[in-house]
Design a protein around this motif. Sequence first.
Motif, PDB file in Angstrom:
ATOM      1  N   GLN A 153       0.856  -1.188   0.000  1.00 16.06           N
ATOM      2  CA  GLN A 153       0.000   0.000   0.000  1.00 16.06           C
ATOM      3  C   GLN A 153       0.890   1.236   0.000  1.00 16.06           C
ATOM      4  O   GLN A 153       1.967   1.238   0.592  1.00 16.06           O
ATOM      5  N   GLY A 154       0.428   2.277  -0.675  1.00 15.50           N
ATOM      6  CA  GLY A 154       1.191   3.515  -0.707  1.00 15.50           C
ATOM      7  C   GLY A 154       2.243   3.511  -1.802  1.00 15.50           C
ATOM      8  O   GLY A 154       2.246   2.661  -2.694  1.00 15.50           O
ATOM      9  N   THR A 155       3.141   4.486  -1.750  1.00 10.90           N
ATOM     10  CA  THR A 155       4.221   4.620  -2.727  1.00 10.90           C
ATOM     11  C   THR A 155       5.545   4.667  -1.988  1.00 10.90           C
ATOM     12  O   THR A 155       5.743   5.506  -1.107  1.00 10.90           O
ATOM     13  N   LEU A 156       6.450   3.755  -2.338  1.00  9.29           N
ATOM     14  CA  LEU A 156       7.778   3.699  -1.733  1.00  9.29           C
ATOM     15  C   LEU A 156       8.798   4.318  -2.680  1.00  9.29           C
ATOM     16  O   LEU A 156       8.902   3.910  -3.841  1.00  9.29           O
ATOM     17  N   VAL A 157       9.532   5.306  -2.195  1.00 13.67           N
ATOM     18  CA  VAL A 157      10.698   5.824  -2.894  1.00 13.67           C
ATOM     19  C   VAL A 157      11.909   5.358  -2.091  1.00 13.67           C
ATOM     20  O   VAL A 157      12.042   5.675  -0.915  1.00 13.67           O
ATOM     21  N   LEU A 158      12.770   4.586  -2.742  1.00 11.53           N
ATOM     22  CA  LEU A 158      13.931   4.011  -2.074  1.00 11.53           C
ATOM     23  C   LEU A 158      15.196   4.603  -2.672  1.00 11.53           C
ATOM     24  O   LEU A 158      15.366   4.623  -3.894  1.00 11.53           O
ATOM     25  N   ALA A 159      16.073   5.089  -1.801  1.00  3.13           N
ATOM     26  CA  ALA A 159      17.297   5.751  -2.249  1.00  3.13           C
ATOM     27  C   ALA A 159      18.516   5.031  -1.699  1.00  3.13           C
ATOM     28  O   ALA A 159      18.508   4.538  -0.566  1.00  3.13           O
ATOM     29  N   ASN A 160      19.572   4.967  -2.519  1.00  2.00           N
ATOM     30  CA  ASN A 160      20.879   4.549  -2.049  1.00  2.00           C
ATOM     31  C   ASN A 160      21.681   5.821  -1.794  1.00  2.00           C
ATOM     32  O   ASN A 160      22.158   6.454  -2.742  1.00  2.00           O
ATOM     33  N   HIS A 220      17.665   4.243   2.087  1.00  3.95           N
ATOM     34  CA  HIS A 220      16.753   5.129   2.791  1.00  3.95           C
ATOM     35  C   HIS A 220      15.381   4.999   2.144  1.00  3.95           C
ATOM     36  O   HIS A 220      15.285   4.844   0.921  1.00  3.95           O
ATOM     37  N   GLY A 221      14.319   5.080   2.935  1.00  2.74           N
ATOM     38  CA  GLY A 221      12.970   4.929   2.406  1.00  2.74           C
ATOM     39  C   GLY A 221      12.102   6.136   2.692  1.00  2.74           C
ATOM     40  O   GLY A 221      12.193   6.753   3.767  1.00  2.74           O
ATOM     41  N   PHE A 222      11.214   6.463   1.725  1.00  2.00           N
ATOM     42  CA  PHE A 222      10.344   7.630   1.823  1.00  2.00           C
ATOM     43  C   PHE A 222       8.929   7.236   1.392  1.00  2.00           C
ATOM     44  O   PHE A 222       8.746   6.529   0.389  1.00  2.00           O
ATOM     45  N   SER A 223       7.922   7.709   2.133  1.00  2.00           N
ATOM     46  CA  SER A 223       6.524   7.432   1.826  1.00  2.00           C
ATOM     47  C   SER A 223       5.950   8.593   1.028  1.00  2.00           C
ATOM     48  O   SER A 223       5.778   9.696   1.558  1.00  2.00           O
ATOM     49  N   TYR A 224       5.659   8.344  -0.261  1.00  2.00           N
ATOM     50  CA  TYR A 224       5.217   9.406  -1.152  1.00  2.00           C
ATOM     51  C   TYR A 224       3.754   9.290  -1.577  1.00  2.00           C
ATOM     52  O   TYR A 224       3.313  10.013  -2.458  1.00  2.00           O
ATOM     53  N   GLY A 225       2.993   8.386  -0.971  1.00  2.00           N
ATOM     54  CA  GLY A 225       1.592   8.238  -1.346  1.00  2.00           C
ATOM     55  C   GLY A 225       0.664   9.081  -0.505  1.00  2.00           C
ATOM     56  O   GLY A 225       1.073   9.705   0.486  1.00  2.00           O
TER      57      GLY A 225
END
Length: 276
Positions: A80-87, A111-116
């Motif tokens: 659920q939601g939108t995951l933006v994952l960064a190295n 690193h993880g970010f919730s974009y939804g």
Amino acid sequence: MTGYKPSPRPSFDAPTVLRADEVVRHTWGDPDAGLVEDWIYVSSQLIHTIVFGMPPGGKFTHSESFRTIFAADELLYVLQGTLVLANPATGEIVRAEPGESVFFRRDTWHHGFSYGDEPLRVLEFFAPPPATGTSGAYALQQPYLEVSTYADDAVLGALVPPRKSPGGSFTLLRHADAVQRLDTGILVSLLASTEHLTVGTLTVPVGGESVVESHGGEELLYTVRGSLHVTAGEVEATLAPGDGFLVPAGTPHSYSARGDAVAEAIFGVAPSYAPG
């Protein structure tokens, strides 16, 4: 570095039903790294499987005590939601929507970010598991990443689709990327399979049933759709979305769909998917 504490490690010696509202809860992180809610389904000597969550706009990075670089293969499946994952070591970034996965191997900063617009929920498979020393204790021994990078400037003036990044650390996986199998009588879609971890989905049509199988590794099953009936050894259970089931290594088991809807689940097996 005194802020780090190992997460709970529920493990089971027999086939076990893991209901969504009964699994172990844990909060990971600190004010610098960010706080993440974990629902821990299993954390044994063979496999670690959780659902982690963040609110819209939430994020996790890293801190001195909580470092996000581990000695394990990981697959993150967005529920659920939108995951933006960064190295943050390279500037590589991927975006994954529900039904998509991100796979990466050991020693990858992330690193993880919730974009939804809705809370983020991600199913994580992790092997070799923390019980073998691959998570927090290992991370604290790694050189600290002082500067986080969130862009790859190498593409400027050179981004001609389709972009190929053979040196990248993240692999974004969609349904079309899976390798399909029908050898057990139901559709199995393998997303990743390494020497440490195999993750995929299984789909059981209405009225369908698999043959009995077993694996050399331990399996954690997480139901995402329909009513899935599991038989493992002497244990039987019907699972609803959000429920899990732990199958010990070498245990014969099978699946069937109950009711008038397709049943679907995501599974992780560690270390070996081969017959046990």
